[in-house]
Write an enzyme that holds these catalytic residues in place. Sequence first.
Site, PDB file in Angstrom:
ATOM      1  N   GLU A  86      -7.245 -14.306 -18.925  1.00 44.40           N
ATOM      2  CA  GLU A  86      -7.529 -14.220 -20.363  1.00 44.40           C
ATOM      3  C   GLU A  86      -6.719 -15.249 -21.150  1.00 44.40           C
ATOM      4  OE1 GLU A  86      -7.155 -10.277 -22.008  1.00 44.40           O
ATOM      5  OE2 GLU A  86      -7.701 -10.970 -24.015  1.00 44.40           O
ATOM      6  N   LYS A 264      -3.499  -1.701 -24.153  1.00 43.32           N
ATOM      7  CA  LYS A 264      -4.180  -2.727 -23.334  1.00 43.32           C
ATOM      8  C   LYS A 264      -3.513  -4.077 -23.580  1.00 43.32           C
ATOM      9  CE  LYS A 264      -7.404  -5.997 -22.296  1.00 43.32           C
ATOM     10  NZ  LYS A 264      -7.355  -7.430 -22.659  1.00 43.32           N
ATOM     11  N   ASP A 280       1.432  -4.317  -7.304  1.00 43.62           N
ATOM     12  CA  ASP A 280       0.209  -3.528  -7.420  1.00 43.62           C
ATOM     13  C   ASP A 280      -0.088  -3.250  -8.899  1.00 43.62           C
ATOM     14  OD1 ASP A 280      -1.666  -1.444  -7.461  1.00 43.62           O
ATOM     15  OD2 ASP A 280      -0.896  -0.536  -5.631  1.00 43.62           O
ATOM     16  N   HIS A 378      -6.836 -16.439 -31.020  1.00 44.68           N
ATOM     17  CA  HIS A 378      -7.515 -16.188 -29.749  1.00 44.68           C
ATOM     18  C   HIS A 378      -8.689 -17.132 -29.574  1.00 44.68           C
ATOM     19  CE1 HIS A 378      -8.691 -13.798 -26.293  1.00 44.68           C
ATOM     20  NE2 HIS A 378      -9.930 -13.854 -26.743  1.00 44.68           N
TER      21      HIS A 378
HETATM   22  P1  NAD Z   1       6.217  -1.462   2.559  1.00 41.44           P
HETATM   23  O1  NAD Z   1       6.083  -0.207   3.340  1.00 41.44           O
HETATM   24  O2  NAD Z   1       5.418  -2.640   2.990  1.00 41.44           O
HETATM   25  O3  NAD Z   1       7.754  -1.894   2.481  1.00 41.44           O
HETATM   26  C1  NAD Z   1       8.764  -1.008   2.151  1.00 41.44           C
HETATM   27  C2  NAD Z   1       9.745  -0.872   3.307  1.00 41.44           C
HETATM   28  O4  NAD Z   1      10.454  -2.097   3.480  1.00 41.44           O
HETATM   29  C3  NAD Z   1      10.796   0.172   3.051  1.00 41.44           C
HETATM   30  O5  NAD Z   1      10.312   1.430   3.400  1.00 41.44           O
HETATM   31  C4  NAD Z   1      11.964  -0.312   3.903  1.00 41.44           C
HETATM   32  O6  NAD Z   1      11.874   0.225   5.204  1.00 41.44           O
HETATM   33  C5  NAD Z   1      11.741  -1.814   4.019  1.00 41.44           C
HETATM   34  N1  NAD Z   1      12.711  -2.624   3.234  1.00 41.44           N
HETATM   35  C6  NAD Z   1      13.244  -3.813   3.619  1.00 41.44           C
HETATM   36  N2  NAD Z   1      14.057  -4.300   2.680  1.00 41.44           N
HETATM   37  C7  NAD Z   1      14.085  -3.422   1.665  1.00 41.44           C
HETATM   38  C8  NAD Z   1      14.766  -3.368   0.396  1.00 41.44           C
HETATM   39  N3  NAD Z   1      15.596  -4.333  -0.006  1.00 41.44           N
HETATM   40  N4  NAD Z   1      14.523  -2.303  -0.414  1.00 41.44           N
HETATM   41  C9  NAD Z   1      13.689  -1.335  -0.045  1.00 41.44           C
HETATM   42  N5  NAD Z   1      13.044  -1.312   1.158  1.00 41.44           N
HETATM   43  C10 NAD Z   1      13.226  -2.357   2.003  1.00 41.44           C
HETATM   44  O7  NAD Z   1       5.847  -1.265   1.025  1.00 41.44           O
HETATM   45  P2  NAD Z   1       6.028  -0.093  -0.009  1.00 41.44           P
HETATM   46  O8  NAD Z   1       6.801  -0.659  -1.141  1.00 41.44           O
HETATM   47  O9  NAD Z   1       6.490   1.186   0.594  1.00 41.44           O
HETATM   48  O10 NAD Z   1       4.517   0.111  -0.476  1.00 41.44           O
HETATM   49  C11 NAD Z   1       3.890  -0.780  -1.370  1.00 41.44           C
HETATM   50  C12 NAD Z   1       2.435  -0.942  -1.021  1.00 41.44           C
HETATM   51  O11 NAD Z   1       1.783   0.327  -0.994  1.00 41.44           O
HETATM   52  C13 NAD Z   1       1.697  -1.749  -2.047  1.00 41.44           C
HETATM   53  O12 NAD Z   1       0.918  -2.714  -1.378  1.00 41.44           O
HETATM   54  C14 NAD Z   1       0.771  -0.745  -2.720  1.00 41.44           C
HETATM   55  O13 NAD Z   1      -0.396  -1.389  -3.188  1.00 41.44           O
HETATM   56  C15 NAD Z   1       0.502   0.216  -1.613  1.00 41.44           C
HETATM   57  N6  NAD Z   1       0.039   1.571  -1.933  1.00 41.44           N
HETATM   58  C16 NAD Z   1      -0.015   2.043  -3.222  1.00 41.44           C
HETATM   59  C17 NAD Z   1      -0.451   3.341  -3.449  1.00 41.44           C
HETATM   60  C18 NAD Z   1      -0.465   3.851  -4.873  1.00 41.44           C
HETATM   61  O14 NAD Z   1       0.088   3.228  -5.754  1.00 41.44           O
HETATM   62  N7  NAD Z   1      -1.074   5.022  -5.152  1.00 41.44           N
HETATM   63  C19 NAD Z   1      -0.814   4.154  -2.386  1.00 41.44           C
HETATM   64  C20 NAD Z   1      -0.725   3.651  -1.085  1.00 41.44           C
HETATM   65  C21 NAD Z   1      -0.289   2.356  -0.860  1.00 41.44           C
END
Ligand code: NAD
Length: 425
Positions: A86, A264, A280, A378
């Site tokens: 946008e 928005k 996300d 805009h």
């Molecule tokens: P992930 O599981 O890929 O990574 C997180 C993991 O990385 C942690 O559990 C930890 O083991 C490790 N890690 C390494 N360095 C770290 C640090 N410095 N701090 C924290 N953890 C560290 O990702 P995630 O963040 O658990 O999940 C994010 C993904 O899940 C996104 O892609 C999202 O789109 C998706 N998702 C979203 C939903 C929702 O929002 N409703 C539902 C399901 C999945």
Amino acid sequence: MNTASPSSRIGGFHKLGVAERIERVARFAGLAVDDQVHLSDTGNLPVETADHMIENFVGTMNIPMGVATNLRIDGRDRLVPMATEESSVVAAVCNAARQSYDAGGFITSMSGTRMIAQVQLTGVSDPQHARIRILERLEDIRAMCDACDPVLVKLGGGFRDLEVRVIDTRGGAMVITHIIVDTRDAMGANAVNTMAEKLAPHIAQWTSGRTNLRILSNLADQRLARARCVWPLDAIGGAEVRDAMLSAYHFADADPYRAATHNKGIMNGVSAVVLATGNDTRAVEAGAHAYAARGGRYASLTTWEATASGDLAGAIELPMAVGLVGGATKVHPTARLALKILGVASAEELARIIAAVGLAQNFSALKALATTGIQKGHMALHAQNVAMMAGALGEEIDHVAQALVAQGAVRIDVAEVELGRLRGR
Ligand code: NAD
């Protein structure tokens, strides 16, 4: 003649190579060779990376990324990458930030990096009793959750707290367990979902009920990013402008029809940074809108007031579940680069910057709406899009856009006439 439309039942589509998938889509949709070449060009996202990010990958959808300037946040200057389709979104942040820069810019804070996952329990005849039974298991639950993610625990994160609620639903009483987990520099969805799934059978066993859903809540209200900023009266153009902006905010906070558009606008800025950093957007948007309705009525995510000295004080508070690891943040090369430009060392720092951008965006929208109207600025920026829609290429785009703005008619029919005139010269 066979007039039947082609079938979308394509068995094993995901097993095909990318080129074969493109070819199958081309056959289905009657795409020309040029279209197939276009799809095959993935720009700066390598095919192999993209093909592993999502299913049935056939191409990339490139969105322009701009950089917001003039931002001073917690005493430090930042350039903030924003990915958006946008026009005027990036400019709005630059303008708001410029008007606050000399007065010190934005101050931010955060409530923590704690995410909530829910476990749904049904079929218990004594839900209050079941609630207490689950709460008694605090230490077992802590151990179970932490055992799921030793990496997170080692980094100082992990299970933090337990909440159990009994809710009344159309399907009867339900016992909802919240596990609250510090996910540090991860957004944490996968991390907490794994814990919730691990925990659920135990909850069922302790209570003799049935567990159903086990999933995070996007209403991440233990992960609130906050930003505040004071715009000096002379920087914004005087008391009349300030009061018109305050009145615009009062309108938004009182009326959900207006609040939806007001928020928005905030999300124009927020989502652009979330996207640029590979986070996300849907998770952050769901959290923001749910939080905006926390009082039982959908309202503004920002507040605006006049200070004792008459300046304009704005503040924002919203859930901000973003990470520096996990999801696409580390996988997408442009997201990695965006994080490098931002120079953030933690997810908290990123979340706080995003809150400041949301507030800046809101300032500009309120100011434009309460003064000249949103269309003037805009449409001047949108004129380039309209020129391109009319077929302008290269240098023609600026010529046509300028002509549209000069005439005060940013319309495709006018752009076509201008383009014809330009080419006829
Ligand atoms: P992930 O599981 O890929 O990574 C997180 C993991 O990385 C942690 O559990 C930890 O083991 C490790 N890690 C390494 N360095 C770290 C640090 N410095 N701090 C924290 N953890 C560290 O990702 P995630 O963040 O658990 O999940 C994010 C993904 O899940 C996104 O892609 C999202 O789109 C998706 N998702 C979203 C939903 C929702 O929002 N409703 C539902 C399901 C999945």
